[in-house]
Design a protein around this motif. Structure first.
Motif, PDB file in Angstrom:
ATOM      1  N   SER A   1      28.412  40.292  37.350  1.00 39.66           N
ATOM      2  CA  SER A   1      29.582  40.215  38.340  1.00 39.66           C
ATOM      3  C   SER A   1      30.578  39.894  37.199  1.00 39.66           C
ATOM      4  CB  SER A   1      29.190  39.025  39.096  1.00 39.66           C
ATOM      5  OG  SER A   1      30.535  38.853  39.883  1.00 39.66           O
ATOM      6  N   PRO A   2      31.784  40.614  37.158  1.00 38.84           N
ATOM      7  CA  PRO A   2      33.047  40.332  36.355  1.00 38.84           C
ATOM      8  C   PRO A   2      33.591  39.006  36.630  1.00 38.84           C
ATOM      9  CG  PRO A   2      33.659  42.096  37.621  1.00 38.84           C
ATOM     10  CD  PRO A   2      32.009  41.885  38.106  1.00 38.84           C
ATOM     11  N   GLY A   3      33.584  38.630  38.082  1.00 39.35           N
ATOM     12  CA  GLY A   3      34.355  37.736  38.467  1.00 39.35           C
ATOM     13  C   GLY A   3      35.685  38.090  39.241  1.00 39.35           C
ATOM     14  N   PHE A   4      35.911  39.522  39.012  1.00 39.84           N
ATOM     15  CA  PHE A   4      37.083  40.039  39.707  1.00 39.84           C
ATOM     16  C   PHE A   4      36.841  41.535  40.001  1.00 39.84           C
ATOM     17  CE2 PHE A   4      37.123  41.118  35.094  1.00 39.84           C
ATOM     18  CZ  PHE A   4      37.305  42.465  34.980  1.00 39.84           C
ATOM     19  N   GLU A   5      37.697  42.154  40.860  1.00 38.72           N
ATOM     20  CA  GLU A   5      37.354  43.310  41.528  1.00 38.72           C
ATOM     21  C   GLU A   5      38.203  44.452  40.716  1.00 38.72           C
ATOM     22  OE1 GLU A   5      35.838  46.329  43.200  1.00 38.72           O
ATOM     23  OE2 GLU A   5      35.089  44.280  43.877  1.00 38.72           O
TER      24      GLU A   5
END
Length: 775
Positions: free
Chosen positions: A514-518
């Motif tokens: 999960s990058p922590g951003f979209e």
């Protein structure tokens, strides 16, 4: 010994000739003695009749040479007959070698171009990169102030000359639409250091290198051909940037491979400009050319002495500066060395697998040819002759395979240039005589590795009894050697497959994090701007804000923002921070990743706010956000909100107030765990930051609409590098075996001149005021 020494060693051949000549002379002597001559007179007469010893030996050598050539030609004819009679077998061997040698040659071409060849400049080993650091302050800034560069140049005794450069993207406005051009601004002595002269025109003169001098540029060969159709009369023509015109004084040669790729033009950066006199204004990448015979260590010691003198003269700004001198080639390619050698080891392993497979094929084929070899023995052929014939057959197949391998290598080189676009010196990868020679050497080695043992085993003298057999002997599947070769092939293949599997597994895991951003739905681009605009930071900020607000009002656009670096693309900008409110001496230093973003960044990237408030642009009070990892790593304070952080010694980034805490995001790369990060809310961290636009529709469908809106707002600027954020992320991790380690220290640090700007020690924002605006 099969006569090898007599064939290939001159000393052995001469000994044979001496023995033969001595035998014939002794025979003549005996004949003359029998006729009544004395022994001395008989020898004298025999020598006279026989002729000069060296002359006779040379004639005999010619006979031996001719015999060797005839034998070689006969073996070649036999080899081609063998290939023609056994097309399936020969094709299998040739294609196997083509794959192994081709892959090996392709990677070697990259290693040769990137690691082995000197830099493409005269005496390229004399070129050094000079950097400055301040060990007491944790900062990635290694760039040099113009005034300090000039002092190094005048005070040192080990360099012929020292120069520097930085770059920006500008819009040239003489056409119907603005055209983005990459513009490098260079310090005096630029071409002297590189050792290159313009192909057309001339170098800068002293007047043009002074503040307020004539506006002139050198242009690249590519730009000359694209814009001016290689017009030899281009010197004197004008280029327009905003309200200024620049005269073209020369065209650089096509061979001038400047460290920054894609540069279209060069102009002089005046060291005596008012904005260049500050010792804290650091923006130059510095390159020096050593004097002949001077070592790197001598240059390092000399420049350290010079900087120590400057430290005494200017203790406030120079006392803590440490100078580093490194070969330019090492700083350019050092990051990819291990990756390339690892790749070379893999393809060498592939070649070994191919050779092992061919050995097994040749052994099986040799068993089937026992009857043929027995016939040759019975007809008087020597074992040496048969071994040479079998090796010639293998060599011909290896040579054909190597030739086809060159085609494979040529295609692979193109793949390197396309996929490894950010690799250093990638444009220099091509096939030349060195690669052809390497492929030929591979063919010879493959002949020895593949053919020698089967030839020795297939010509054993104890196989003569097979002549009586009426049919070909079948291959035994129980021979220990066959199983050994199969075992070696399996072991090597498993090694390669294990490495490939681990790499694939890493890529799969990378895709699951999960990058922590979209990242989906985000479009990125640049709008051309000049560092001269930093003279009016308020106006620059208003311009970027106006663009963001106008784009946000477009139908289908959800949010807009700017960022100095793209989220998730491997970059690092670690800085040391101080807490204005103070901290205990026992607490660890605060080392964080700094990101410079506009207030709308978190909404655009869908990074959640955990506590506090989102930041907003406030000219009188810089606001910042920190991530969860920051509070977890530096948890001595129960509540960080309201505290103030500052970069020690920085006059560009003022003290910022923490307004809130956001979730962790993999800002420094998808393959790195989130680290303590501070977001400085600056809409204009540089003149042309990355613009980020989140759309509710297909992002690329909005590209033309965005371009038209910006043209309406800023008709003198160009919009370029319109891409999906996901494309940037895919490109960053498309070739991790070579590029993930290699690209970052090379491309991001100097390619666009980024990162050198923010966080640097500058006294004011007049830094770029003279880049395209000498006034």
């Amino acid at each position: 010994m099969f006569g090898w020494k007599s064939l290939f060693r001159k000393r052995a051949l001469d000994a044979q000739l001496d023995t033969e000549l001595g035998f014939h002379i002794d025979k003549l002597v005996k004949d003359y003695v029998a006729q009544g001559m004395s022994a001395a007179e008989a020898r004298r007469q025999a020598v006279l009749e026989f002729g000069g010893r060296e002359q006779i030996k040379e004639e005999l050598r010619d006979v031996h040479r001719l015999s060797f050539v005839e034998t070689a030609i006969s073996n070649l004819k036999s080899a081609f007959r063998f290939i023609r009679k056994s097309p399936s077998f020969s094709l299998a061997v040739i294609l196997t070698l083509a794959l192994g040698i081709g892959a090996n040659s392709a990677v070697f071409s990259a290693i040769d171009a990137i690691l082995f060849k000197p830099l493409p400049f005269p005496n390229g080993d004399q070129l050094m990169r000079l950097t400055q650091t301040q060990p007491k302050v944790k900062s990635p800034n290694t760039f040099v102030a113009p005034v300090r560069l000039e002092e190094w140049n005048h005070m040192n005794s080990t360099f012929q000359a020292i120069t520097g450069y930085y770059s920006e993207d500008d819009s040239e406005t003489s056409g119907a639409l603005p055209e983005k051009l990459t513009h490098a601004l260079v310090a005096p002595r630029f071409l002297q250091v590189w050792g290159v002269a313009p192909a057309l025109g001339r170098d800068f003169n002293p007047e043009e290198e002074h503040f307020g001098g004539p506006h002139v540029v050198l242009i690249s060969d590519g730009f000359w051909r694209k814009r001016f159709n290689a017009d030899p009369g281009v010197v004197g023509k004008q280029l327009h940037f905003g309200k200024f015109s620049y005269s073209i004084i020369g065209v650089m040669p096509a061979s001038f491979l400047f460290p920054l790729r894609g540069v279209d033009l060069w102009s002089a950066s005046a060291p005596d400009a008012p904005y260049a006199r500050s010792r804290e204004a650091t923006w130059f990448n510095v390159i020096g050319r050593l004097k002949p015979g001077v070592s790197v260590a001598q240059a390092q010691a000399n420049l350290a002495t010079v900087q120590a003198q400057l430290g005494k003269a200017f203790p406030k700004t120079d006392a803590d500066i440490v100078v580093a001198v490194q070969p330019l080639k090492e700083t350019t390619v050092g990051g990819v060395r291990e990756s390339l050698w690892l790749l070379f080891s893999s393809v060498s392993l592939l070649l070994l697998i191919a050779c092992t497979n061919i050995v097994a094929l040749l052994l099986a084929r040799g068993t089937q040819r026992r009857h043929e070899i027995s016939v040759r023995f019975s007809l008087g052929a020597s074992r040496r002759a048969l071994i040479l014939q079998l090796l010639t057959e293998t060599f011909v197949m290896a040579l054909i395979g190597a030739s086809l391998g060159l085609l494979v290598a040529n295609g692979a080189s193109r793949v390197f240039r396309s996929l490894g676009g950010d690799l250093p010196r990638v444009e220099e990868i091509h096939l030349d005589w060195r690669i052809v020679l390497y492929s030929f050497v591979c063919a010879v080695l493959a002949t020895l590795l593949c053919g020698l043992f089967p030839a020795l085993r297939g010509t054993r003298t104890n196989i003569a009894g097979s002549l009586a057999q009426s049919s070909r002997t079948q291959v035994s599947g129980r021979h220990p050697l066959q199983w050994l070769l199969v075992g070696v092939q399996v072991a090597l293949a498993v090694t390669l497959l294990a490495g490939a599997g681990l790499l694939l597994r890493s890529l799969q895991e990378l895709g699951r994090v999960s990058p922590g951003f979209e990242s989906s739905g985000v479009l990125t681009f640049h709008v051309s701007a000049s560092w001269g605009e930093t003279a009016d930071m308020k106006g620059l900020t208003q311009k970027i804000t106006r663009i963001l607000d106008s784009l946000r009002a477009l139908p289908g656009v959800e949010a807009t923002a700017t960022s100095a670096e793209l989220p998730g693309v491997p970059t690092q900008f670690q800085t040391e921070l101080n807490v204005k409110e103070g901290r205990a001496g026992s607490e660890p230093k605060i080392i964080v990743e700094s990101r410079f973003v506009s207030p709308g960044y978190f909404e655009t990237m869908h990074i959640p706010l955990l506590t506090g408030d989102l930041c907003r642009e406030d000219p009188g009070n810089l606001q910042i956000l920190v991530n969860r990892s920051f509070t977890n790593s530096y948890s001595a304070k129960s509540n960080w909100i309201g505290n103030h952080l500052q970069i020690p010694g920085s006059t560009f980034v003022p003290t910022g107030e923490i307004r809130g805490i956001v979730g962790d995001a993999r800002e420094s790369g998808m393959n790195r765990e989130p680290s303590p990060t501070v977001y400085w809310c600056l809409t204009a961290p540089e003149p042309d930051p990355h613009y980020l636009v989140r759309t509710a529709t297909v992002p690329m469908a909005m590209a033309e609409t965005i371009r038209q809106r910006i043209h309406e707002l800023e008709p003198g600027r160009s919009v370029f590098e319109i891409m999906l954020l996901e494309e940037h992320l895919d490109a960053a991790f498309a070739e991790p075996s070579v590029q993930a380690i290699a690209v970052e220290p090379v491309s991001r640090g100097t390619h666009r001149g980024r990162r050198q700007r923010y966080g640097c020690h500058r006294s004011d924002h007049r830094f770029g005021a003279g880049s395209l605006d000498p006034g």
